[in-house]
Design a protein around this motif. Structure first.
Motif, short mmCIF file in Angstrom:
data_model
loop_
_atom_site.label_atom_id
_atom_site.label_comp_id
_atom_site.label_asym_id
_atom_site.label_seq_id
_atom_site.Cartn_x
_atom_site.Cartn_y
_atom_site.Cartn_z
N VAL A 1 1.72 -4.10 -2.19
CA VAL A 1 1.65 -3.89 -3.50
C VAL A 1 3.19 -3.29 -3.74
O VAL A 1 3.90 -3.67 -4.81
CB VAL A 1 0.90 -3.15 -4.48
CG1 VAL A 1 1.01 -3.02 -5.78
CG2 VAL A 1 -0.48 -4.15 -4.15
N ASP A 2 3.47 -2.35 -2.94
CA ASP A 2 4.89 -1.83 -3.27
C ASP A 2 5.85 -2.62 -2.97
O ASP A 2 6.96 -2.65 -3.60
CB ASP A 2 5.01 -0.25 -2.37
CG ASP A 2 4.01 0.67 -2.88
OD1 ASP A 2 3.65 0.67 -3.80
OD2 ASP A 2 3.88 1.36 -1.92
N VAL B 1 5.84 -6.05 -3.44
CA VAL B 1 6.16 -6.89 -4.58
C VAL B 1 6.90 -6.06 -5.69
O VAL B 1 7.64 -6.60 -6.43
CB VAL B 1 4.68 -7.24 -5.24
CG1 VAL B 1 4.72 -7.84 -6.58
CG2 VAL B 1 3.98 -8.22 -4.12
N ARG B 2 6.42 -4.69 -5.97
CA ARG B 2 7.20 -3.91 -7.04
C ARG B 2 8.77 -3.99 -6.63
O ARG B 2 9.55 -3.99 -7.58
CB ARG B 2 6.42 -2.52 -7.12
CG ARG B 2 5.21 -2.32 -7.78
CD ARG B 2 4.72 -1.21 -8.19
NE ARG B 2 3.38 -1.31 -8.46
CZ ARG B 2 2.27 -0.49 -7.99
NH1 ARG B 2 2.57 0.10 -6.96
NH2 ARG B 2 1.09 -0.82 -8.85
N CYS C 1 10.45 -6.94 -7.76
CA CYS C 1 10.67 -6.93 -9.10
C CYS C 1 11.57 -5.94 -9.73
O CYS C 1 11.91 -5.89 -10.98
CB CYS C 1 9.15 -6.89 -9.79
SG CYS C 1 8.09 -8.22 -9.29
N HIS D 1 1.89 -12.96 -1.85
CA HIS D 1 1.02 -12.12 -2.69
C HIS D 1 -0.43 -12.73 -2.98
O HIS D 1 -1.24 -12.03 -3.26
CB HIS D 1 1.53 -11.61 -4.11
CG HIS D 1 0.80 -10.54 -4.77
ND1 HIS D 1 1.05 -9.30 -3.94
CD2 HIS D 1 0.06 -10.40 -5.84
CE1 HIS D 1 -0.10 -8.42 -4.92
NE2 HIS D 1 -0.40 -9.31 -5.98
N ALA E 1 -4.66 -2.54 -8.01
CA ALA E 1 -3.12 -2.78 -7.99
C ALA E 1 -2.55 -3.94 -7.77
O ALA E 1 -1.57 -4.51 -8.02
CB ALA E 1 -2.77 -1.41 -6.97
N ARG F 1 -2.68 -6.37 -10.73
CA ARG F 1 -1.37 -5.95 -11.73
C ARG F 1 -0.08 -6.11 -11.06
O ARG F 1 0.59 -6.68 -11.85
CB ARG F 1 -1.56 -4.31 -12.04
CG ARG F 1 -2.58 -3.93 -12.85
CD ARG F 1 -2.55 -2.41 -13.17
NE ARG F 1 -2.36 -1.64 -12.24
CZ ARG F 1 -3.15 -0.86 -11.65
NH1 ARG F 1 -4.56 -0.58 -12.11
NH2 ARG F 1 -2.67 0.00 -10.56
N ALA F 2 0.16 -6.01 -9.57
CA ALA F 2 1.32 -6.35 -9.21
C ALA F 2 1.35 -8.03 -9.20
O ALA F 2 2.59 -8.42 -9.38
CB ALA F 2 1.50 -5.96 -7.73
N LEU G 1 2.84 -8.78 -12.47
CA LEU G 1 4.26 -8.08 -12.76
C LEU G 1 4.92 -9.22 -12.09
O LEU G 1 6.14 -9.47 -12.66
CB LEU G 1 4.49 -6.89 -12.06
CG LEU G 1 5.70 -6.26 -11.67
CD1 LEU G 1 6.30 -5.92 -13.23
CD2 LEU G 1 5.87 -4.93 -10.98
#
Length: 147
Positions: free
Chosen positions: A24-25, A27-28, A31, A61, A116, A119-120, A123
């Motif tokens: 998830v990190d 993916v963030r 973005c 993802h 999470a 949500r990712a 995002l």
């Protein structure tokens, strides 16, 4: 969890909530590119490169989201199975809660990781849409500027 409930990544590595959160990190990080909010002039190639990166992250993802959901289901099943077993043996509700603390914690962590990941994914979808809009504007700017 039983051996049948062990969740793995496609490469065979066992999944836990921490590995999902690391994905998830990642993916963030895809973005979180700085120039989207800047007034920097972009070339079509720059936008295309970012779209390719976002597309690759989206493909990865999908696996992360699927695996996170499987992990959540497996930990839920393990928790419920242990509760059922203890209850069937006549263990008091208070003692059942005490003896299932680890399974409950594993489930809570898996549920948090699955949320999470969801949500990712949202995002990443928003990020891709922004990139496409920027790409369209860059394309129009280059066409009008070159005419």
């Amino acid at each position: 969890m039983t051996d049948l409930d062990v969740v793995t990544w496609p490469n065979g590595v066992v999944v836990d909530a921490a590995t999902v959160l690391r994905e998830v990190d990642a993916v963030r990080a895809v973005c979180a590119i700085a120039w989207i909010d800047d007034s920097t002039i972009l070339t079509p190639d720059q936008v295309a490169a970012e779209l390719v990166q976002a597309s690759q992250a989206a493909a990865r993802h999908l696996v992360v989201t699927t695996v996170a959901a499987r992990l959540k289901r497996a930990t839920s099943r393990a928790l419920q199975d242990k509760r059922d077993d203890l209850t069937a043996r006549g263990v008091s509700p208070l003692e059942v809660r005490r003896q299932t603390r680890d399974e409950k914690r594993a489930y809570d962590e898996a549920a948090e990781a699955a949320e999470a990941a969801r949500r990712a994914g949202n995002l990443l979808s928003d990020h891709t849409s922004r990139l496409q809009s920027i790409g369209n504007r860059v394309d129009v700017t280059y066409r009008v500027g070159g005419a």
